[in-house]
Design an enzyme around this catalytic site. Structure first.
Site, PDB file in Angstrom:
ATOM      1  N   LYS A  33      86.765   7.306  46.679  1.00  0.00           N
ATOM      2  CA  LYS A  33      86.997   7.502  48.118  1.00  0.00           C
ATOM      3  C   LYS A  33      86.354   6.385  48.935  1.00  0.00           C
ATOM      4  CE  LYS A  33      85.438  11.456  50.024  1.00  0.00           C
ATOM      5  NZ  LYS A  33      84.519  11.264  51.165  1.00  0.00           N
ATOM      6  N   SER A  34      85.109   6.056  48.627  1.00  0.00           N
ATOM      7  CA  SER A  34      84.400   5.025  49.400  1.00  0.00           C
ATOM      8  C   SER A  34      85.140   3.689  49.323  1.00  0.00           C
ATOM      9  CB  SER A  34      82.988   4.830  48.839  1.00  0.00           C
ATOM     10  OG  SER A  34      82.231   5.988  49.009  1.00  0.00           O
ATOM     11  N   ARG A  38      87.329   1.411  52.333  1.00  0.00           N
ATOM     12  CA  ARG A  38      86.960   0.021  52.606  1.00  0.00           C
ATOM     13  C   ARG A  38      88.131  -0.920  52.340  1.00  0.00           C
ATOM     14  NH1 ARG A  38      82.631   3.070  51.682  1.00  0.00           N
ATOM     15  NH2 ARG A  38      80.536   2.411  52.322  1.00  0.00           N
ATOM     16  N   GLY A 105      83.757  11.607  57.717  1.00  0.00           N
ATOM     17  CA  GLY A 105      82.630  10.885  58.306  1.00  0.00           C
ATOM     18  C   GLY A 105      82.695   9.410  57.961  1.00  0.00           C
ATOM     19  N   GLN A 179      76.957   4.600  55.090  1.00  0.00           N
ATOM     20  CA  GLN A 179      77.920   4.571  56.201  1.00  0.00           C
ATOM     21  C   GLN A 179      77.343   3.793  57.379  1.00  0.00           C
ATOM     22  OE1 GLN A 179      79.068   8.601  57.063  1.00  0.00           O
ATOM     23  NE2 GLN A 179      80.041   8.880  55.078  1.00  0.00           N
ATOM     24  N   ASP A 329      76.361  13.084  47.053  1.00  0.00           N
ATOM     25  CA  ASP A 329      77.495  14.018  47.117  1.00  0.00           C
ATOM     26  C   ASP A 329      77.528  14.989  45.935  1.00  0.00           C
ATOM     27  OD1 ASP A 329      78.343  12.905  49.493  1.00  0.00           O
ATOM     28  OD2 ASP A 329      79.655  11.456  48.513  1.00  0.00           O
ATOM     29  N   LYS A 356      76.039  16.774  56.063  1.00  0.00           N
ATOM     30  CA  LYS A 356      77.319  16.412  55.430  1.00  0.00           C
ATOM     31  C   LYS A 356      78.438  17.262  56.037  1.00  0.00           C
ATOM     32  CE  LYS A 356      75.740  13.162  52.906  1.00  0.00           C
ATOM     33  NZ  LYS A 356      76.141  11.801  53.206  1.00  0.00           N
ATOM     34  N   ARG A 360      74.962  21.330  53.546  1.00  0.00           N
ATOM     35  CA  ARG A 360      75.180  21.593  52.114  1.00  0.00           C
ATOM     36  C   ARG A 360      73.974  22.229  51.439  1.00  0.00           C
ATOM     37  NH1 ARG A 360      78.661  16.300  50.320  1.00  0.00           N
ATOM     38  NH2 ARG A 360      80.619  17.163  51.102  1.00  0.00           N
ATOM     39  N   ARG A 403      83.313  19.847  48.817  1.00  0.00           N
ATOM     40  CA  ARG A 403      82.448  19.796  47.622  1.00  0.00           C
ATOM     41  C   ARG A 403      81.764  21.134  47.336  1.00  0.00           C
ATOM     42  NH1 ARG A 403      83.201  14.575  46.215  1.00  0.00           N
ATOM     43  NH2 ARG A 403      83.139  13.084  47.920  1.00  0.00           N
TER      44      ARG A 403
HETATM   45  C1  S3P Z   1      79.761   7.229  51.826  1.00  0.00           C
HETATM   46  C2  S3P Z   1      78.417   7.362  51.979  1.00  0.00           C
HETATM   47  C3  S3P Z   1      77.708   8.659  51.883  1.00  0.00           C
HETATM   48  C4  S3P Z   1      78.550   9.732  51.206  1.00  0.00           C
HETATM   49  C5  S3P Z   1      79.962   9.732  51.673  1.00  0.00           C
HETATM   50  C6  S3P Z   1      80.612   8.378  51.455  1.00  0.00           C
HETATM   51  C7  S3P Z   1      80.369   5.886  51.981  1.00  0.00           C
HETATM   52  O1  S3P Z   1      77.375   9.080  53.185  1.00  0.00           O
HETATM   53  O2  S3P Z   1      77.971  11.004  51.400  1.00  0.00           O
HETATM   54  O3  S3P Z   1      80.708  10.711  50.966  1.00  0.00           O
HETATM   55  O4  S3P Z   1      81.536   5.703  51.577  1.00  0.00           O
HETATM   56  O5  S3P Z   1      79.696   4.990  52.514  1.00  0.00           O
HETATM   57  P1  S3P Z   1      76.036   8.515  53.903  1.00  0.00           P
HETATM   58  O6  S3P Z   1      76.133   7.058  53.900  1.00  0.00           O
HETATM   59  O7  S3P Z   1      76.055   9.048  55.299  1.00  0.00           O
HETATM   60  O8  S3P Z   1      74.903   9.068  53.083  1.00  0.00           O
END
Ligand code: S3P
Length: 447
Positions: A33-34, A38, A105, A179, A329, A356, A360, A403
């Site tokens: 996902k991350s 990007r 988020g 993030q 996560d 989150k 959580r 999750r």
């Molecule tokens: C993510 C960073 C994490 C993670 C989220 C994805 C990212 O959040 O919990 O699912 O893709 O940079 P935080 O950076 O707020 O911890």
């Protein structure tokens, strides 16, 4: 329990039934996902046509695809490949209507960094869960760089105004958040000069890796226990071909299910094993899990492996606070697994879990209690008192959190009595294939 589920629709409960036989099979999980978020954003900021294979086609990422399209960089799919027509850094345009980020988020916060560097005004909105989440952590540094918000608050919905004259900053992260780091670095691409983010605990580094791949000048320096990441401004990104590896946070549910169900033996192929993401696997091995990484290799600048897991007898362990960013996560599913271990599993440093998609920490503790697992919450620490087996029989409130739903649908495959979660609709935000893949391994779920 909630009366309405995701998007205000009726909730979609689901019950996990104890597996009659071991889980077996070799499969792949969808893209990370991350990295998917990007790839779409950097493709939009690059000059030329970026292609993406293995993009995660879940709601969160599809919302980011819609967002870059609305900003003038169309993201489209043909066959198995996504294409983004990039507009160059600073080249995005004002969208015609508000952009809805749904539950994400990551999409919201990283996109605030993208918007920051453009002379555009964007109305950003999201669902009930996202509208409760703190945006001040990103807005504070971005405001220092030149971003404006029309409203005097730090939660969605928000109207943000970017600027083509961003000021570079040096910023020490007050919370360990990839993030926040990423939003600043992305804005830094469009600032006049060098922007530096300093982190105490290393967080996932996909932004740094992928920005370098797209041709940006990004330096990482480790000194005196701190990591300093510097991006050079007025950057130009060039379109690239991206291959997205399998998501270790999704693979976690399948791997944990295999550890819990007697007779299981599964392999998940092509999973990202970047060490900023593998804290869960380190922890499970500490607990005595039979897990191995096979065929370790590199794909698109990220390390990947095939992960093999077999049913294992597990012991409680101490999970130190400094491991939290690399498995942030994965705590709900670790807590579910810890219920089946012998002895206490103590997880320290969980403050970030409270902000989150749901709180959580509270949701996990409540889900454990509903299913006969003793657990103690003490500040930012969760201690699960494992007794070797789990009674089950409870219903878990998921609070619009994918999750939480998946963690307890994993736990119910090995508990004595079935476990029900009150709503599964949110699973589509990150892992729509969850149920289908679990069933392919031999799991049983009932509506
Ligand atoms: C993510 C960073 C994490 C993670 C989220 C994805 C990212 O959040 O919990 O699912 O893709 O940079 P935080 O950076 O707020 O911890």
């Amino acid at each position: 329990m909630s009366k309405s589920g995701a998007h205000g629709a009726p909730p979609q409960p689901l019950t996990a039934i104890k597996a009659a036989a071991g889980l077996k099979g070799t499969l792949r999980v969808p893209g990370d996902k991350s990295i998917s978020h990007r790839a779409l954003m950097f493709g939009a900021l690059a000059t030329g046509k970026t292609t993406i294979k293995g993009l995660l086609e879940a709601e969160d990422v599809l919302n980011t695809a819609k967002a870059v399209t609305a900003l003038g960089a169309p993201a489209t799919k043909s066959g198995d490949t996504w294409t983004v027509l990039g507009r160059g850094t600073g080249g995005l345009k004002q969208p015609e209507s508000p952009i809805d980020f749904g539950n994400s988020g990551t999409g919201t916060r990283l996109m605030m960094g993208v918007i920051a560097g453009h002379d555009i005004t964007v109305a950003m909105e999201g669902d009930a869960s996202l509208s409760r989440r703190p945006m001040g952590r990103v807005l504070k540094p971005l405001r220092q760089m030149g971003l404006l918000t029309r409203e005097d608050r730090d939660t969605l919905p928000l109207t943000v105004e970017g600027s083509s004259h961003l000021v570079p900053i040096e910023y020490s992260l007050p919370v360990p958040s990839a993030q926040v780091k990423s939003a600043i670095l992305i804005a830094g691409l469009m600032a006049a000069g060098e922007t530096t983010v300093v982190e105490k605990e290393p967080t996932r580094d996909h932004t740094e890796r992928m920005l370098r791949y797209f041709g940006a000048d990004v330096e990482t320096e480790r000194r005196d226990g701190l990591t300093r990441i510097t991006v050079h401004g007025d950057a130009e990104l060039e379109a690239r071909d991206v291959v997205v590896p399998g998501d270790p946070s999704s693979a976690a549910f399948l791997i944990c299910a295999a550890l819990l169900v007697p007779g299981s033996d599964i392999t998940v192929e092509g999973v990202l094993i970047n060490e900023t993401r593998t804290g869960l696997y380190t922890t499970l091995k500490d607990m005595g899990a039979d897990i191995s990484f096979l065929n370790e290799r590199e794909e698109g600048g990220e390390p990947i492996a095939d992960i093999c897991a077999r049913h294992s007898k597990l012991q409680g362990v101490h999970v130190p606070a400094d491991r939290a960013p690399s498995m942030i996560d994965e705590y709900p599913v670790l807590a579910a697994v810890a219920g089946f271990a012998q002895g206490d599993t103590r997880m320290d440093g969980l403050a970030e879990l409270k902000v989150k998609e749901s709180d959580r920490l509270a949701a996990t503790a409540a889900g454990l209690a509903a299913n006969g697992v003793r657990a103690t919450v003490d500040g930012d620490t969760l201690i699960v008192h494992g007794g070797g087996k789990v009674a089950g029989g409870g219903t878990v409130a998921t609070h619009l959190d994918h999750r939480i739903a998946m963690a307890f649908l994993t736990m119910g495959l090995a508990s004595d009595a079935p476990i029900t979660v009150d709503d599964t609709a949110m699973i589509a935000t990150s892992f729509p294939e969850f149920r289908g893949l679990m069933e392919r391994l031999g799991a049983t779920y009932e509506i």
